[in-house]
Design a protein around this motif. Structure first.
Motif: not given
Length: 291
Positions: A153-158, A160-161
């Motif tokens: 989840r921290n690796s992408y700006a979105d 959680e999506a």
């Protein structure tokens, strides 16, 4: 680079970094180790004993990838990373002893350290990095999904999506996507920053250490990289000892079974075209980058 260079070994969890540490020790490299089961340093000195995750997450929350310059981080994050890596570095300096490998003062290994290479270069000033890579399709079907659980989840700006996008059997895409992005992005950074003076790197594909035709050549590359005192004849003898331990995923397996742990993705993907298409699409960058 001078003999004062420190060595970092990193790669996605399950890539076989432990086996690379054993090889480095055979080649005369002194490795500082906290955990004799994994050969890792856990970084207990950092963040009040919480270690790597609590140092890595703030960086990923800002940059969302492995290709970033240390100077691009916010002032607060830069100060935090300097301080925490500095604490660990001070502890390692007390544990080091002379290394027979002339190109390395001492080395440490932690898979997730691959996300902090710019930070290590900042505090060490001069370093070498061995980037261990295993086929991401095997990583996707590995029982070790620590990176996905801790950092997806921290690796992408979105994040959680993205995480929710891959549910059910398609959850295999998450580790493949993370493997591809982390490794390909870091390779871009390595190529841009390698200068032979303050930073040098070596990409080591673990499958090449399993290949009888490639094993000696790859061991010789590592020996040259760390300045090993071993002769070519001695390295040749080491290369003929066979593959006995290629990482934590080989626990409980006989030496003759080790190579069977690789390429296990073939059958499940051949039976599931939709999963195969998604996994190869999201992992294309890494698969192309590392052949």
């Amino acid at each position: 680079m001078s003999s004062a260079s420190r060595l970092l070994v990193g790669g996605s969890d399950g890539s076989g970094t432990r086996s690379v540490v054993k090889l480095l020790q055979q080649l005369g490299t002194h490795m500082v180790i906290d955990d004799m089961g994994t050969y890792d340093v856990h970084g207990q000195e950092m963040v009040g004993g919480k270690g790597w995750p609590d140092v890595v997450r703030p960086v990923l929350d800002e940059v969302h990838n492995a290709d970033y310059e240390f100077g691009s981080l916010s002032d607060g994050t830069k100060a935090f990373v300097r301080a925490e890596l500095g604490k660990m570095n001070a502890a390692h300096e007390r544990k080091k002893r002379p290394s027979a490998a002339g190109g390395v003062d001492y080395g440490i290994k932690a898979p997730v350290s691959m996300l902090l290479v710019p930070g290590f270069r900042e505090i060490w000033g001069q370093m070498r990095f061995i980037h261990v890579v295993r086929d991401g399709r095997d990583i996707a079907f590995s029982g070790n999904q620590s990176p996905v659980n801790k950092f997806y989840r921290n690796s992408y700006a979105d994040g959680e999506a993205q995480y929710q996008r891959w549910e059910g059997r398609l959850d295999k895409v998450r580790p493949m996507q993370l493997w591809s992005d982390w490794n390909a992005d870091l390779l871009d950074w390595e190529r841009r920053n390698a200068d032979g003076e303050t930073f040098d790197f070596l990409v080591l594909r673990l499958e090449d250490l399993l290949d009888p035709e490639e094993r000696y050549a790859q061991m010789a590359r590592v020996a040259d990289f760390v300045g090993s005192p071993k002769t070519r004849e001695q390295i040749c003898c080491l290369s003929r000892e066979g593959v006995k331990d290629m990482g934590s995923h080989t626990h409980g397996n006989k030496p003759s079974d080790v190579t069977k742990r690789y390429g296990k993705w073939h059958d499940p993907l051949s039976r599931d075209p939709e999963l195969s298409e998604a996994l190869h699409r999201e992992g294309r960058k890494g698969l192309d980058a590392f052949g």
